[in-house]
Design a protein around this motif. Structure first.
Motif, short mmCIF file in Angstrom:
data_model
loop_
_atom_site.label_atom_id
_atom_site.label_comp_id
_atom_site.label_asym_id
_atom_site.label_seq_id
_atom_site.Cartn_x
_atom_site.Cartn_y
_atom_site.Cartn_z
N SER A 240 0.84 -1.20 0.00
CA SER A 240 0.00 0.00 0.00
C SER A 240 0.88 1.24 0.00
CB SER A 240 -0.87 -0.03 1.26
OG SER A 240 -1.39 1.24 1.54
N ILE A 241 0.56 2.20 -0.88
CA ILE A 241 1.33 3.45 -0.91
C ILE A 241 0.42 4.64 -0.68
CG2 ILE A 241 3.28 2.74 -2.35
CD1 ILE A 241 1.74 3.81 -4.79
N TYR A 242 1.03 5.79 -0.31
CA TYR A 242 0.24 7.01 -0.13
C TYR A 242 0.17 7.74 -1.47
CZ TYR A 242 5.11 7.80 1.22
OH TYR A 242 6.48 7.77 1.28
N ARG A 243 -0.76 8.67 -1.55
CA ARG A 243 -1.09 9.31 -2.82
C ARG A 243 0.09 10.00 -3.50
NH1 ARG A 243 -5.88 10.59 -5.10
NH2 ARG A 243 -7.16 10.37 -3.24
N THR A 244 1.00 10.57 -2.69
CA THR A 244 2.05 11.41 -3.30
C THR A 244 3.40 10.71 -3.46
OG1 THR A 244 2.51 12.23 -1.11
CG2 THR A 244 1.06 13.57 -2.49
N VAL A 245 3.42 9.40 -3.48
CA VAL A 245 4.71 8.70 -3.63
C VAL A 245 5.32 8.98 -5.01
CG1 VAL A 245 5.85 6.47 -3.81
CG2 VAL A 245 4.18 6.85 -2.03
N PHE A 246 6.58 9.41 -4.99
CA PHE A 246 7.36 9.58 -6.22
C PHE A 246 8.52 8.57 -6.19
CE2 PHE A 246 5.07 13.48 -6.41
CZ PHE A 246 5.08 13.88 -7.74
N ILE B 227 8.90 -16.72 -6.80
CA ILE B 227 8.12 -15.99 -5.81
C ILE B 227 8.43 -14.50 -5.92
CG2 ILE B 227 7.75 -15.67 -3.34
CD1 ILE B 227 8.34 -18.71 -3.15
N CYS B 228 7.41 -13.75 -6.35
CA CYS B 228 7.59 -12.32 -6.63
C CYS B 228 6.57 -11.50 -5.84
CB CYS B 228 7.41 -12.06 -8.13
SG CYS B 228 8.47 -13.08 -9.16
N SER B 229 6.33 -11.91 -4.60
CA SER B 229 5.22 -11.31 -3.86
C SER B 229 5.64 -10.08 -3.04
CB SER B 229 4.57 -12.35 -2.94
OG SER B 229 5.55 -12.97 -2.15
N GLY B 230 6.91 -9.66 -3.19
CA GLY B 230 7.33 -8.40 -2.58
C GLY B 230 7.56 -8.49 -1.09
N HIS B 231 8.11 -7.40 -0.53
CA HIS B 231 8.36 -7.42 0.92
C HIS B 231 7.91 -6.12 1.59
CE1 HIS B 231 12.08 -5.00 0.34
NE2 HIS B 231 12.13 -5.64 -0.80
N HIS B 232 6.87 -5.51 1.03
CA HIS B 232 6.30 -4.32 1.67
C HIS B 232 4.84 -4.57 2.01
CE1 HIS B 232 9.78 -2.41 -0.38
NE2 HIS B 232 9.82 -1.75 0.74
N VAL B 233 4.57 -5.78 2.51
CA VAL B 233 3.18 -6.17 2.73
C VAL B 233 2.85 -6.27 4.22
CG1 VAL B 233 1.46 -7.98 2.34
CG2 VAL B 233 3.07 -7.38 0.52
N HIS C 198 0.03 2.14 11.52
CA HIS C 198 1.25 1.93 10.74
C HIS C 198 1.17 2.75 9.45
CE1 HIS C 198 4.15 -0.21 8.10
NE2 HIS C 198 4.79 -0.42 9.23
N SER C 199 2.32 3.17 8.96
CA SER C 199 2.35 4.06 7.78
C SER C 199 1.68 3.46 6.55
CB SER C 199 3.79 4.43 7.44
OG SER C 199 4.53 3.26 7.16
N ARG C 200 1.52 2.14 6.48
CA ARG C 200 0.88 1.58 5.28
C ARG C 200 -0.59 2.00 5.19
NH1 ARG C 200 -1.96 -3.70 5.24
NH2 ARG C 200 -1.39 -3.91 3.06
N GLU C 201 -1.15 2.49 6.32
CA GLU C 201 -2.54 2.94 6.30
C GLU C 201 -2.66 4.43 5.99
OE1 GLU C 201 -4.96 1.42 9.59
OE2 GLU C 201 -3.34 -0.02 9.97
N TYR C 202 -1.51 5.10 5.88
CA TYR C 202 -1.55 6.54 5.59
C TYR C 202 -1.78 6.76 4.09
CZ TYR C 202 0.08 11.33 4.84
OH TYR C 202 0.16 12.64 4.46
#
Length: 529
Positions: free
Chosen positions: A54-60, A146-152, A171-175
């Motif tokens: 999950s990312i926040y709206r302004t991620v660059f 396995i390509c399921s990432g590590h930011h979950v 946690h920041s993933r909910e921001y």
């Protein structure tokens, strides 16, 4: 047995690279994606979904376009050097379309279990159980990527007293965006990329932002020396070579000096506890300015939470805190692998040969893609990891014995501790790692050979940015456009920002050196008086 059918778990940037590399080598990939779209981490959604990043709206992006593209698929010329997540997501879509990957992806399909087939020792096959619309399906594959990432899975460190805290915390993933924190006093815990981004963004609307850090961090700007993208200046073969041959004390001194060139980190409370650690720096263009304006205040680690206040390790306290955001990173987990010890084969730590392959398997038919972290961008890294893994699957790359692989893992662990300090992630030096994988599959550019056959390219490869195209110059997976892409990478970089015709600055004569020579006799004269 020949590997033919490959299961790919996840359709983010790694899963797409895996699918494409399989097709390139004549294999039959089936990619399983639990959501309804590709992109993984870069797919922005309003609602946080279970089990996905999950990312926040302004991620660059933190890597520039010339350093982070798929090596045989440059970004369009008109794209900015760093881009908003929506633009990157569009590029990911274009990539999938260009290489016709979508028909190999099964969306809304959750991988629930992966286990060895009964005759694994002989054939190395895997049983993959998936679920779609409540219906379960079982299929057998010759190999699994396995390509399921590590930011979950959020890493939720327990802080004393948090259960007594009356404000709101998450946690920041909910921001997602700052508006609802207008006028509030917010504490952000964690000085990583997310923590700094969120703190800076909130500082425009919040009454006050506090940013708590346990160990400090170097903070770099995307815009580096002379306004060039940081990674095109920093990530070069020449610099890596210099770092490896200089005495450690000298290379450490140069590193600290380089990191401190824009502002002195100790004056901003940011200086890392372990100054010479090459742990990934934070990339943020605005943090020093926000600290200078007093709207972000750097604090040490949290000691404990009270009902409305926070006590810090240095004895200071902060009252009336309304909101706490834990930007404390992520842990990785592979709940679908029936026997998780396959990946975490020692002390519950991820133990992988070359950061990809579980060393204890009787047959090398499983690869974990995208788990290593380095200064380099993830897309070119996973592209090369997939190419290496597929060569192993095909038996074209013979592996050392299990004990030799474990020795290699231990040696890398030692180096990691020396250069990056203790960190759970698989941190590594980008160029060294890429070269190791590339030379194993015959795709590493030979500088000596180039010096004879193509000296201009040789110089660009050594002294210029180590861009992804370098790893598609030769060998299997060679791309005919790679040489041209390398020669035109600076043009594309400058075109993105030179959007107004401006006169060139006059050359800086008389330069400081000339002035120094002129003033030397004067200084000596003054000293003699």
């Amino acid at each position: 047995t020949m590997v033919r059918r490959v299961a790919v778990v996840g359709a983010g940037v790694s899963g797409l690279a895996a699918t494409k590399c399989c097709l390139e080598e004549g294999l039959e990939p089936t990619c399983f994606e639990r959501s309804e779209d590709i992109g993984g981490l870069w797919r922005y959604v309003e609602q946080v979904e279970e089990g996905t990043a999950s990312i926040y709206r302004t991620v660059f992006t933190n890597s520039c376009k010339e350093m982070m593209c798929y090596p045989d698929f440059p970004f369009p010329d008109d794209h900015p050097n760093y881009m908003h997540n929506t633009r990157l997501q569009q590029y990911i879509r274009d990539y999938a379309q260009h290489f016709d990957l979508l028909r190999h992806i099964r969306f809304k399909t959750l991988v629930t279990k992966i286990k060895k087939c009964p005759d694994f020792c002989a054939r190395g096959q895997w049983e993959v159980v998936t679920e779609r619309d409540g219906k379960e399906e079982v299929a057998v594959f010759d190999a699994v990527m396995i390509c399921s990432g590590h930011h979950v899975y959020p890493n939720l460190t327990h802080f004393p007293g948090i259960e007594n805290f009356k404000g709101c915390y998450f946690h920041s993933r909910e921001y997602k965006e700052p508006e609802k924190f207008r006028g509030k006093k917010v504490l952000v815990v964690g000085l990583g990329n997310s923590g700094c981004d969120i703190a800076v963004e909130l500082s425009n609307v919040a009454a006050q932002v506090y940013l708590s850090s346990r160990s400090g961090s170097w903070v770099m700007s995307r815009v580096w020396e002379h306004g060039y993208p940081w990674d095109m200046v920093v990530i070069t073969r020449f610099r890596t070579w210099l770092d490896n041959i200089l005495p450690r004390a000298v290379s450490d001194w140069l590193y600290v000096r380089n990191m401190n060139q824009i502002f002195k980190h100790e004056n901003f409370g940011l200086m890392p506890v372990n100054r010479t650690s090459r742990k990934e720096p934070v990339l943020n263009d605005d943090l020093p300015g926000r600290i200078a304006c007093g709207v972000v205040v750097i604090k040490p680690d949290v000691k404990e939470f009270r009902e409305t206040s926070v006590l810090f390790q240095d004895g200071t306290a902060q009252d009336d805190v309304d909101v706490v955001i834990f930007a404390t990173g992520y842990t990785y987990s592979y709940p679908f692998i029936e026997d998780e010890s396959i990946i975490k084969s020692r002390d519950d730590e991820v133990t992988l040969y070359k950061g990809i392959l579980p060393p204890q398997l009787e047959k090398p038919t499983m690869a974990v893609i995208g788990l290593v972290q380095s200064l380099g961008a993830i897309i070119p890294t996973v592209d090369l990891q997939c190419r290496w893994a597929i060569k192993v699957f095909q038996g074209l790359r013979t592996l050392p014995s299990v004990s030799k692989m474990m020795e290699d893992i231990d040696e890398k662990m030692g180096k990691k501790l020396k250069w990056y300090g203790t960190s759970t992630t698989l941190q590594t030096n980008y160029i060294t790692y890429m070269d190791e994988l590339a030379s194993a599959i015959g795709a590493k550019p030979s500088v000596l050979k180039l010096l004879v056959t193509d000296p201009r390219l040789a110089l660009e490869v050594v002294f210029g940015p180590c861009s992804p195209y370098q790893f598609r110059l030769t060998g299997p997976g060679r791309w005919s456009g790679a040489r041209r892409a390398i020669f035109t990478q600076w043009d594309r970089t400058l075109r993105a920002t030179r959007t107004r015709e401006a006169p060139a600055a006059p050359s800086a004569f008389p330069s400081l050196a000339v002035l120094g020579v002129l003033f030397l006799p004067l200084l000596l004269l003054l000293a003699a008086l």
